[in-house]
Design an enzyme around this catalytic site. Structure first.
Site, short mmCIF file in Angstrom:
data_model
loop_
_atom_site.label_atom_id
_atom_site.label_comp_id
_atom_site.label_asym_id
_atom_site.label_seq_id
_atom_site.Cartn_x
_atom_site.Cartn_y
_atom_site.Cartn_z
N THR A 130 -7.42 0.96 1.26
CA THR A 130 -7.67 2.39 1.09
C THR A 130 -7.34 2.77 -0.36
O THR A 130 -6.27 3.29 -0.65
CB THR A 130 -6.84 3.25 2.06
N ARG B 158 26.52 11.81 -5.58
CA ARG B 158 25.23 12.26 -5.06
C ARG B 158 24.07 11.99 -6.03
O ARG B 158 23.04 12.62 -5.96
CB ARG B 158 25.29 13.76 -4.70
N ILE C 238 -1.38 -7.09 4.56
CA ILE C 238 -0.75 -6.42 5.70
C ILE C 238 -1.29 -6.92 7.04
O ILE C 238 -0.54 -7.24 7.96
CB ILE C 238 -0.96 -4.88 5.58
N LYS D 200 3.71 8.67 5.78
CA LYS D 200 3.52 7.43 5.00
C LYS D 200 3.23 7.75 3.52
O LYS D 200 3.81 7.15 2.61
CB LYS D 200 2.36 6.62 5.60
N ASN E 115 5.79 7.01 -0.04
CA ASN E 115 5.42 6.35 -1.30
C ASN E 115 5.44 7.33 -2.47
O ASN E 115 5.69 6.94 -3.61
CB ASN E 115 4.05 5.68 -1.17
N CYS F 39 0.20 0.41 -3.23
CA CYS F 39 0.82 1.53 -2.52
C CYS F 39 1.28 2.63 -3.46
O CYS F 39 0.69 3.70 -3.51
CB CYS F 39 2.01 1.02 -1.70
N THR G 10 -3.12 2.93 5.06
CA THR G 10 -2.52 4.19 4.60
C THR G 10 -3.64 5.18 4.28
O THR G 10 -4.56 4.85 3.53
CB THR G 10 -1.71 3.94 3.32
N TYR H 140 2.51 -7.40 -9.93
CA TYR H 140 3.03 -6.04 -10.05
C TYR H 140 4.52 -5.98 -9.75
O TYR H 140 5.18 -4.99 -10.07
CB TYR H 140 2.24 -5.07 -9.16
N ARG I 208 8.97 7.58 -3.74
CA ARG I 208 9.28 6.45 -4.62
C ARG I 208 8.66 6.66 -6.01
O ARG I 208 9.33 6.46 -7.02
CB ARG I 208 8.74 5.14 -4.01
N1 LIG Z 1 -0.01 -4.40 0.28
C1 LIG Z 1 1.03 -3.64 0.61
O1 LIG Z 1 2.15 -3.84 0.10
C2 LIG Z 1 0.92 -2.53 1.64
C3 LIG Z 1 2.08 -2.02 2.23
C4 LIG Z 1 1.97 -1.01 3.17
C5 LIG Z 1 0.70 -0.52 3.49
N2 LIG Z 1 -0.41 -1.03 2.90
C6 LIG Z 1 -1.72 -0.51 3.29
O2 LIG Z 1 -2.35 -1.46 4.15
C7 LIG Z 1 -3.77 -1.41 3.97
C8 LIG Z 1 -4.28 -2.81 3.68
O3 LIG Z 1 -3.76 -3.22 2.43
P1 LIG Z 1 -3.70 -4.75 2.02
O4 LIG Z 1 -2.77 -4.83 0.86
O5 LIG Z 1 -3.44 -5.63 3.21
O6 LIG Z 1 -5.22 -4.97 1.53
P2 LIG Z 1 -5.92 -6.37 1.22
O7 LIG Z 1 -6.97 -6.08 0.23
O8 LIG Z 1 -4.89 -7.41 0.94
O9 LIG Z 1 -6.61 -6.78 2.61
C9 LIG Z 1 -7.64 -6.08 3.21
C10 LIG Z 1 -8.56 -7.08 3.92
O10 LIG Z 1 -9.54 -6.32 4.64
C11 LIG Z 1 -10.77 -7.01 4.58
N3 LIG Z 1 -11.82 -6.03 4.89
C12 LIG Z 1 -12.17 -4.94 4.18
N4 LIG Z 1 -13.10 -4.23 4.84
C13 LIG Z 1 -13.35 -4.90 6.00
C14 LIG Z 1 -14.20 -4.67 7.09
N5 LIG Z 1 -14.99 -3.59 7.16
N6 LIG Z 1 -14.21 -5.55 8.11
C15 LIG Z 1 -13.42 -6.64 8.07
N7 LIG Z 1 -12.57 -6.92 7.06
C16 LIG Z 1 -12.55 -6.05 6.03
C17 LIG Z 1 -10.81 -7.58 3.17
O11 LIG Z 1 -11.70 -8.68 3.08
C18 LIG Z 1 -9.33 -7.98 2.97
O12 LIG Z 1 -9.10 -9.33 3.33
C19 LIG Z 1 -4.02 -0.40 2.85
O13 LIG Z 1 -4.33 0.84 3.40
C20 LIG Z 1 -2.68 -0.33 2.13
O14 LIG Z 1 -2.49 0.92 1.50
C21 LIG Z 1 -0.33 -2.04 1.99
#
Ligand SMILES: NC(=O)c1ccc[n+]([C@@H]2O[C@H](COP(=O)([O-])OP(=O)(O)OC[C@H]3O[C@@H](n4cnc5c(N)ncnc54)[C@H](O)[C@@H]3O)[C@@H](O)[C@H]2O)c1
Length: 406
Positions: free
Chosen positions: A80, A241, A10, A201, A205, A255, A116, A314, A208
């Site tokens: 998260t 519907r 993200i 948010k 999810n 998610c 999230t 996934y 879904r």
């Molecule tokens: N992946 C999805 O489809 C999606 C969609 C919507 C929302 N989200 C939400 O977005 C958030 C991020 O998810 P993601 O899939 O990008 O995770 P991810 O694991 O792909 O990326 C997170 C990144 O954060 C870095 N990181 C962790 N702690 C850190 C810190 N203290 N300082 C600096 N870097 C740090 C990690 O090294 C990693 O590269 C989550 O809360 C997730 O629920 C994800």
């Protein structure tokens, strides 16, 4: 300048999108290898349109580093997960990021949590970290929640076109952050308060997850009494519907298989439907395994080593395998001390499980029963290669007349 913290699925596309729309951006991630890869001019995961966006952002001057920056806006996009025991959100990554921000942020800065989180998380965890520093929220520093809705596989399009929610307890701060997102987002951007944004948010999810669970439960009922769930859903969906989803082998990713648990953890006595839905979705990989054993028996097949799982991710056409149904199925099989099934996924180039293949033809040579766990385009384009094999299709992508389904 915006400092985007966390450059994963993200954070990276968000940082690139802002940079390629004229915002000065520095991306920070504590993973040195990831930052080195980006600085070497390479993206870190596969996604349609990401490389083009990356080049645009580089041309606009985006920088990547492991250091937190002194700047007036931070966007936090760190993982998260949920606590496996309490089911509550595990805010450890968010807390760590906010602590680091507090070491460098100037007074007046705004911290936008994109990760999230469950309703009340920012109040419960982020506020105390800031107040421990003697800073007053709303005066010395501002807090905003801007959850993300994009789906892997269509991220670049959805970043540009999805509607968004911004939660801010101070409306003017919400409007300021909205202007940054509006630099690229063509969708409607609603500004509300923080707790409402947190809840919406998670609710999206959860909606879904519950709907997927309903379809999965129908698949189980129909299997139990020899009815065709797909035909039934097709006819039901002709009702003006009714709109039932397609059953599948389980739910994965970061998610839908995670966020609904936050509500179960926080409101255990109020979340019967949600908790049961998550349990139904979590039971699907074991249900697929049972189907495998039944099909083997029906076909006098005795050697489990001749069964192969197509797909480790996934969902289709992405390289994200976190919490994937295939991994859950293998885990379930391991509990029964069984020889792990053979696995192949064109999107996963490194070895992450035992008995993993990196060539489709070699995989097919070694298996008699192919279980379609993911409907990647690669498979759809070469479905004829499965001719002559037993096929269990959990995604309804194969139209062979003798195919087995959920
Ligand atoms: N992946 C999805 O489809 C999606 C969609 C919507 C929302 N989200 C939400 O977005 C958030 C991020 O998810 P993601 O899939 O990008 O995770 P991810 O694991 O792909 O990326 C997170 C990144 O954060 C870095 N990181 C962790 N702690 C850190 C810190 N203290 N300082 C600096 N870097 C740090 C990690 O090294 C990693 O590269 C989550 O809360 C997730 O629920 C994800």
């Amino acid at each position: 300048m915006i400092n985007v913290i966390g450059l994963g699925y993200i954070g990276l596309p968000t940082a690139l999108m802002l940079a390629s729309h004229g915002v000065e951006v520095v991306g920070t991630d504590y993973n040195k290898e990831l930052v080195a890869t980006l600085n070497a001019g390479k993206t870190t995961f596969k996604e349609d349109g990401l490389d083009v966006l990356f080049q645009k952002a580089l041309a606009s001057g985006i920088k990547f580093t492991t250091e937190y920056q002194k700047t007036d806006i931070y966007i936090v996009s760190v993982p998260t997960p949920y606590d496996k025991f309490s089911k509550k959100v595990d805010a450890v990554y968010v807390n760590a990021a906010v602590k680091e921000i507090m070491k460098v942020a100037p007074k007046g800065a705004t911290v936008v949590i994109e990760s999230t989180v469950s309703p009340g998380t920012i109040d419960r965890y982020v506020r105390p970290i800031i107040e421990e520093n003697g800073w007053v929220i709303g005066k010395d520093i501002h807090l905003v929640h801007a959850p993300e809705r994009i789906i892997p596989g269509n991220m670049v399009y959805e970043l540009l076109h999805n509607n968004r929610t911004i939660g801010a307890d101070d409306k003017s701060v919400g409007e300021k952050v909205k202007a940054y997102y509006a630099s690229f987002c063509q969708g409607e951007i609603v500004v509300t308060d923080i707790k409402t944004a947190e809840m919406t948010k998670v609710v999206e999810n959860t909606f879904r997850a519950v709907n997927i669970a309903f379809a999965n439960e129908l698949a189980k009922i129909c299997r139990h009494d020899d009815m065709d769930v797909y035909e039934i859903i097709k006819i039901c969906n002709m009702h003006p519907r009714v709109n039932i989803l397609t059953p599948g082998p389980g739910v994965g990713g970061h998610c839908i298989s995670v966020d609904p648990w936050f509500l179960v953890g926080d409101y255990p006595s109020l979340t019967k439907v949600i908790g049961d839905s998550m349990a139904v979705n979590d039971s699907m990989p074991a249900f697929v395994l049972e189907r495998i054993y039944t099909i083997m028996k029906e076909n006098n097949m005795t050697d489990i080593r001749r069964v192969g799982l197509y797909g480790l991710t996934y969902k289709e056409n992405v390289d994200d395998y976190r919490e994937s149904p295939t991994l859950q199925l293998l885990e379930c099989q391991e509990k029964h001390l069984a020889e792990p099934l053979k696995v192949y996924d064109p999107f996963i180039t490194k070895d992450i499980v035992k008995n993993q293949y990196h060539n489709f033809d070699e995989f097919l040579k070694d298996v008699d029963l192919v279980v379609i766990m993911v409907g990647h385009n690669e498979l759809k384009e070469q479905m004829n290669k499965l001719d002559g094999k037993l096929v269990l299709d959990t995604r309804k992508v194969c139209n062979f007349s003798n195919v087995y389904r959920l």
